[in-house]
Write an enzyme that holds these catalytic residues in place. Structure first.
Site, PDB file in Angstrom:
ATOM      1  N   ARG A 128     -28.804 -20.589   5.034  1.00  0.00           N
ATOM      2  CA  ARG A 128     -29.673 -20.157   5.941  1.00  0.00           C
ATOM      3  C   ARG A 128     -30.912 -19.827   5.022  1.00  0.00           C
ATOM      4  O   ARG A 128     -32.134 -19.995   5.404  1.00  0.00           O
ATOM      5  CB  ARG A 128     -29.167 -19.143   6.753  1.00  0.00           C
ATOM      6  CG  ARG A 128     -28.155 -19.678   7.833  1.00  0.00           C
ATOM      7  CD  ARG A 128     -27.905 -19.067   9.313  1.00  0.00           C
ATOM      8  NE  ARG A 128     -27.221 -19.926  10.212  1.00  0.00           N
ATOM      9  CZ  ARG A 128     -26.557 -19.607  11.142  1.00  0.00           C
ATOM     10  NH1 ARG A 128     -26.518 -18.398  11.482  1.00  0.00           N
ATOM     11  NH2 ARG A 128     -25.822 -20.313  11.836  1.00  0.00           N
ATOM     12  N   ALA A 164       2.124   4.312  -2.918  1.00  0.00           N
ATOM     13  CA  ALA A 164       3.372   4.010  -3.672  1.00  0.00           C
ATOM     14  C   ALA A 164       3.647   4.928  -4.854  1.00  0.00           C
ATOM     15  O   ALA A 164       2.686   5.582  -5.511  1.00  0.00           O
ATOM     16  CB  ALA A 164       2.970   2.523  -4.567  1.00  0.00           C
ATOM     17  N   ARG A 193       6.718   0.340   5.168  1.00  0.00           N
ATOM     18  CA  ARG A 193       7.239   2.200   4.964  1.00  0.00           C
ATOM     19  C   ARG A 193       8.019   2.502   6.179  1.00  0.00           C
ATOM     20  O   ARG A 193       8.877   3.111   6.118  1.00  0.00           O
ATOM     21  CB  ARG A 193       5.873   2.898   4.680  1.00  0.00           C
ATOM     22  CG  ARG A 193       5.054   2.980   3.718  1.00  0.00           C
ATOM     23  CD  ARG A 193       3.686   3.764   3.724  1.00  0.00           C
ATOM     24  NE  ARG A 193       3.984   5.099   3.472  1.00  0.00           N
ATOM     25  CZ  ARG A 193       3.854   5.936   2.565  1.00  0.00           C
ATOM     26  NH1 ARG A 193       3.319   5.299   1.424  1.00  0.00           N
ATOM     27  NH2 ARG A 193       4.307   7.286   2.482  1.00  0.00           N
ATOM     28  N   GLU A 228       2.025  -9.784  -9.679  1.00  0.00           N
ATOM     29  CA  GLU A 228       2.618 -11.114  -9.856  1.00  0.00           C
ATOM     30  C   GLU A 228       2.649 -11.529 -11.563  1.00  0.00           C
ATOM     31  O   GLU A 228       3.607 -11.972 -12.021  1.00  0.00           O
ATOM     32  CB  GLU A 228       2.073 -12.306  -9.318  1.00  0.00           C
ATOM     33  CG  GLU A 228       0.559 -12.466  -9.568  1.00  0.00           C
ATOM     34  CD  GLU A 228       0.077 -13.603  -9.030  1.00  0.00           C
ATOM     35  OE1 GLU A 228       0.920 -14.426  -8.458  1.00  0.00           O
ATOM     36  OE2 GLU A 228      -1.085 -13.938  -8.807  1.00  0.00           O
ATOM     37  N   MET A 267      -0.450 -10.417  -5.495  1.00  0.00           N
ATOM     38  CA  MET A 267      -1.228 -11.467  -6.427  1.00  0.00           C
ATOM     39  C   MET A 267      -2.152 -11.069  -7.302  1.00  0.00           C
ATOM     40  O   MET A 267      -2.276  -9.550  -7.402  1.00  0.00           O
ATOM     41  CB  MET A 267      -1.952 -12.324  -5.425  1.00  0.00           C
ATOM     42  CG  MET A 267      -1.185 -13.511  -4.793  1.00  0.00           C
ATOM     43  SD  MET A 267      -2.128 -14.703  -3.814  1.00  0.00           S
ATOM     44  CE  MET A 267      -1.069 -16.181  -3.742  1.00  0.00           C
ATOM     45  N   ASP A 310      -8.754 -11.585  -6.718  1.00  0.00           N
ATOM     46  CA  ASP A 310      -8.322 -11.031  -7.813  1.00  0.00           C
ATOM     47  C   ASP A 310      -8.961  -9.981  -8.623  1.00  0.00           C
ATOM     48  O   ASP A 310      -8.310  -9.135  -9.230  1.00  0.00           O
ATOM     49  CB  ASP A 310      -8.030 -12.273  -8.995  1.00  0.00           C
ATOM     50  CG  ASP A 310      -7.215 -13.151  -8.579  1.00  0.00           C
ATOM     51  OD1 ASP A 310      -6.985 -14.275  -9.296  1.00  0.00           O
ATOM     52  OD2 ASP A 310      -6.101 -13.032  -7.552  1.00  0.00           O
ATOM     53  N   LEU A 364      12.260   9.517   2.051  1.00  0.00           N
ATOM     54  CA  LEU A 364      13.151   8.705   2.774  1.00  0.00           C
ATOM     55  C   LEU A 364      12.999   7.200   2.289  1.00  0.00           C
ATOM     56  O   LEU A 364      13.861   6.479   2.776  1.00  0.00           O
ATOM     57  CB  LEU A 364      12.719   8.895   4.460  1.00  0.00           C
ATOM     58  CG  LEU A 364      13.193  10.100   5.002  1.00  0.00           C
ATOM     59  CD1 LEU A 364      12.362   9.985   6.381  1.00  0.00           C
ATOM     60  CD2 LEU A 364      14.579  10.466   4.985  1.00  0.00           C
TER      61      LEU A 364
HETATM   62  O1  F6P Z   1      -6.871 -16.934  -7.852  1.00  0.00           O
HETATM   63  C1  F6P Z   1      -6.228 -16.339  -6.931  1.00  0.00           C
HETATM   64  C2  F6P Z   1      -4.865 -16.777  -6.454  1.00  0.00           C
HETATM   65  O2  F6P Z   1      -4.486 -16.054  -5.537  1.00  0.00           O
HETATM   66  C3  F6P Z   1      -4.216 -15.555  -7.759  1.00  0.00           C
HETATM   67  O3  F6P Z   1      -3.886 -14.451  -7.458  1.00  0.00           O
HETATM   68  C4  F6P Z   1      -2.763 -16.375  -7.545  1.00  0.00           C
HETATM   69  O4  F6P Z   1      -1.907 -16.337  -8.706  1.00  0.00           O
HETATM   70  C5  F6P Z   1      -3.082 -17.805  -7.608  1.00  0.00           C
HETATM   71  O5  F6P Z   1      -4.439 -17.901  -6.825  1.00  0.00           O
HETATM   72  C6  F6P Z   1      -2.367 -18.823  -6.722  1.00  0.00           C
HETATM   73  O6  F6P Z   1      -2.862 -20.239  -7.137  1.00  0.00           O
HETATM   74  P1  F6P Z   1      -2.605 -21.362  -5.965  1.00  0.00           P
HETATM   75  O7  F6P Z   1      -3.447 -20.916  -4.638  1.00  0.00           O
HETATM   76  O8  F6P Z   1      -3.206 -22.650  -6.734  1.00  0.00           O
HETATM   77  O9  F6P Z   1      -1.260 -21.509  -5.681  1.00  0.00           O
END
Ligand code: F6P
Length: 321
Positions: free
Chosen positions: A25, A187, A155, A223, A170, A128, A215
């Site tokens: 736009r 956490a 929780r 990851e 992720m 990320d 509790l």
């Molecule tokens: O880069 C974003 C992301 O979600 C990462 O956090 C994750 O490791 C990766 O993409 C997963 O990649 P794909 O969607 O190709 O499985």
């Protein structure tokens, strides 16, 4: 009439559509022709391009994902891939390319620009938050809110069953999703790829929580962490009297309607990209610093580094006492 292209690349992120909408736009507002390139760099190589109009981006602001689709392209970094990509832009007389994506996507844009002289603009589209030149990336805020909703639900049931729950999030090699959701989700522990995990420290924290009458116990594990989840579960089951459950949030973090913050960041980045191009400025990476929209030379931006916020990391421990 200036012609610009826009594509989304890499893992999709909530807010990408808001950025595409702003690019289209504002481009039309400044009398540009805007071309949408489908499926990231793969579509650019294949010439999968369509002209976008004001109505093309109607009713997408609130939608997660990307109407342009996205992909990870192993082909683009090759000589042949870039050559084909350049031919697509050249044939259509597209002068500048706006790339909405993460680290790899923006790096690809920089290399492409250096090789072929195409003007590029990089917008930080990834959940990320792993682009150091910007405080936040588009999609990060929505992903955090998704994780927080999951933590709240977990929780409840962890308390009912007096369990320890490990929630895997992720972030690829960046621990920001784990850290920010851990401290705001209450956490006890966050395990981050940037910090070597210590099983004994995790045990101490969980045992301390059990001893003080908690509790449930919540551990957020990014990851990219070096500790094997099975090893962590085994250790906790052996050393504490609580059952341990693993919840992997996976792609839940990539979907959903973008939050206000992500819509705002995405929209302002898209506006800035088009306004810079209108003024003949290109090869910039756009983001947010201290609440303001900023742009840096894309090569310099991609060289910037940022470590973990150790005050927040320590805060997780203190606040979960
Ligand atoms: O880069 C974003 C992301 O979600 C990462 O956090 C994750 O490791 C990766 O993409 C997963 O990649 P794909 O969607 O190709 O499985």
């Amino acid at each position: 009439m200036k012609r610009i292209g826009v594509l989304t690349s890499g893992g999709d992120a909530p807010g990408m559509n808001a950025a595409v909408r702003a690019v289209v736009r504002y481009g039309i507002y400044y009398d540009m022709e805007v071309y949408g390139i489908k499926r990231g760099y793969e579509g650019l190589i294949e010439g999968d391009v369509e002209r976008l109009y004001r109505r093309s981006v109607g009713d997408i602001l609130q939608r997660g994902g990307t109407i342009l689709k996205t992909a990870r392209s192993a082909h683009f970094p090759t000589e042949e891939g870039m050559e084909k990509a350049y031919k697509t832009l050249n044939d259509l007389k597209i002068e500048d390319l706006i790339v909405i994506g993460g680290n790899g996507s923006l790096t690809g844009a920089k290399v492409f620009s250096e090789k072929y002289g195409i003007g590029v603009m990089g917008l930080p589209g990834t959940i990320d938050n792993d682009l150091a030149y910007t405080d936040y990336t588009i999609g990060f805020d929505t992903a955090i809110n998704t994780v927080l909703d999951a933590i709240t639900r977990i929780r409840d049931t962890s308390s009912s069953h007096e369990r320890t729950s490990i929630i895997e999030v992720m972030g690829r090699h960046c621990g920001d999703i784990a850290l920010y959701s851990g401290i705001t989700g209450g956490a006890e522990c966050v395990l981050l790829p940037e910090i070597d995990g210590d099983l004994d420290e995790v045990y101490r924290k969980v045992a301390e929580g059990i001893g003080s009458g908690k509790l449930h116990n919540i551990i957020i594990k990014a990851e990219g962490v070096g500790i094997e989840t099975d090893e962590l579960i085994k250790m906790l089951r052996e050393r504490t009297d609580r059952d341990v459950k693993l919840i992997v949030l996976s792609y839940l973090q990539r979907g959903g309607s973008p939050s206000f913050r992500d819509r705002m960041l995405a929209t302002q980045c898209g506006m800035r990209a088009v306004e810079l191009l209108k003024n003949g400025i290109e090869n910039r990476a756009i983001g947010e610093r201290d609440g303001h929209i900023v742009d840096f030379d894309i090569a310099e931006a991609l060289e910037m580094t940022r470590g973990i916020d150790y005050d927040l990391y320590k805060g997780v421990d203190v606040l979960s006492m």
